[in-house]
Design a protein around this motif. Sequence first.
Motif, short mmCIF file in Angstrom:
data_model
loop_
_atom_site.label_atom_id
_atom_site.label_comp_id
_atom_site.label_asym_id
_atom_site.label_seq_id
_atom_site.Cartn_x
_atom_site.Cartn_y
_atom_site.Cartn_z
N GLY A 211 -24.62 -132.52 -23.00
CA GLY A 211 -24.25 -133.25 -21.78
C GLY A 211 -25.39 -133.25 -20.78
N LYS A 212 -26.05 -132.13 -20.66
CA LYS A 212 -27.15 -132.01 -19.69
C LYS A 212 -28.29 -132.95 -20.08
N CYS B 96 -28.21 -135.63 -21.99
CA CYS B 96 -27.80 -137.03 -21.84
C CYS B 96 -27.93 -137.49 -20.39
N ASN B 97 -27.46 -136.66 -19.48
CA ASN B 97 -27.53 -137.04 -18.07
C ASN B 97 -28.97 -137.14 -17.57
N GLU B 98 -29.83 -136.24 -18.05
CA GLU B 98 -31.23 -136.27 -17.62
C GLU B 98 -31.94 -137.53 -18.13
N GLN C 162 -30.96 -141.43 -16.80
CA GLN C 162 -31.60 -141.96 -15.59
C GLN C 162 -32.89 -142.70 -15.93
N GLY D 263 -20.24 -133.46 -17.01
CA GLY D 263 -21.48 -133.97 -17.60
C GLY D 263 -21.21 -135.03 -18.65
N HIS E 20 -19.76 -138.21 -16.98
CA HIS E 20 -20.82 -138.89 -16.23
C HIS E 20 -21.73 -139.63 -17.19
N ALA E 21 -22.07 -138.97 -18.32
CA ALA E 21 -22.91 -139.63 -19.32
C ALA E 21 -22.20 -140.84 -19.93
#
Lengths: 349, 219
Positions: free
Chosen positions: B73-74, B76-78, B81, B115, B118-119
Amino acid sequence: MSLRMTPMQRILTTLGHEEPDRVPMFLVFTMHGAKELGLSIKEYFSKPENVAEGQVRVCRKFGNDCVNGYYYAPIEIEAWGGEVIFRDDGPPNSGMPFIKDFEDIRGLVPPDVKDCKCLTKALEAQRLMKEKVGDDIPVIGTVVSPFSLPVMQMGFGKYIELIYEHKELFEHLMRINEDFCVQWANAQFDAGCTAVGYFDPVSSTTIVDKDLYLRTGHNIARRTLSRIKGPTATHFAAGRCYSIIEDVIQTGTAAVGVSVLEDLQMIKNACKGRITVLGNLNGIEMRRWSQEETTAIVKDAIAKAGKGGGFILSDNHGEIPFQVPDDVLLAIGDAVNEWGRYPLKWLDK
Amino acid sequence: MENQVDKADKYIKDMVQALLSVDKMKAKETLAQAREAYQPVEVVEKVIVPSLEQIGEGWRIDKVSLSQVYMSGKICNEILQDIIPRDCIIRERQLTIAIATLEDFHTLGKQIVKGFLHAAGYEIVDYGNGLSVDSLTEHIIKDKIDVLLISVLMLPSALSIKELRKRLKERQAAVTIVVGGAPFNFDDKLYKEVEADYMGKTVSDAINIIHAIETDRGV
């Protein structure tokens, strides 16, 4: 029919992979002693005399085969200067993590057990428990493993990031935590504990994959357990461990706590004659078990893991929830007394 | 059409492999390739969401660990963007969704679910940790929340959801309560006892539950 053994004899026999008079039972009480004494949980833990008296009372009331010398998990965080949050209906929690940034790890110094008021209080409780029960009933201490303690030291998410992304700081933290863990475990043996539970939920495959475990939690456990001066039982606090069980055995631990998510029989078969299996009653569901359900569940666990010794009936998390009523706990004891008598002839029918 | 499916399957396979290896560069490369074939919204729906669902499902069957789920999850979110323009709106319409831990200071479950969602393109209001029933009730009423996600680790915290439900009923808040966390994983009946509407065992459940609520509410 075998002669009635003391809880200590029963435990030592099963740890030796032989059948004692009956299946031993470890109901891991931490808060029920407060109920017995009519105290709030915070008040209960404020004095070692309360905890010693409460733990011995619940041990006798429910026919337990150990006195639990474990205070509460965040006591170790308190020793590092962290915050403990009490509540009236459950175990204390650790508050805000005291490692805010990864770089804070460089300046950490492990606390000296004898200088920590909270830890000396717990040690005093263990001494008093030992005084009360002598050599008849084992007193069990507890440490949080060096690999699992950072969940409370820095928060779970940040700790996972440390493991993957800051390897040098991770190793540094492990060395510091190992020193503390060994010191804390050995102090508990000095206080009269018979064995110490090594709580290591992060090593469970529920939390880290096997490859990562072998590179981290496994080596840490080997190093740490070899420096602890008495027997240990590794507990994954309801996390899974079947796929790493051979590796867990290699750490030198004497017993393993098994999750209700696992097949108890498979675990017993894998551990047979090598380490003792503790488990695996579901503490969450236990709140609403009827007498009949309790008997059936206890019988099922004994059927799966009882034969040949090397088995202690216990809950799967390493702590009986405060909400579990006395009737259920008494019913567990009754079922063990009825169906746990060796040589478990009913299983042959 | 068949080629499109094959292509998406390959991206998913590569993405899952990269995420489970915690290989951010490889994951970024995969998404960059997918971005050449798809619009930003399609990258999310056809690659990211199914990849994260596979990983969530893997945790349920003990093939994937929670640390891998968290890092997936981390990552993917990074990288999202970098792949998707800032002004790109993935979901034109969505319910007002909030997440919190109730009387509980264990935040990992909340962080993971937030996470993942959000992704998957959802905006989530995060009320933080250790909220009391009173304070969470006030937040929900004030912000007119449609869906409340509650993550707990401790049994007493799980049991206090019943009191939250009672307060919300008294205030006539039409909020759907979705719960998750260890006590619910160990007791399938607990979510009904505390009068929650849904219970999720994995992050993939969280995405599916949100889809089901959206369908139910005609969003």
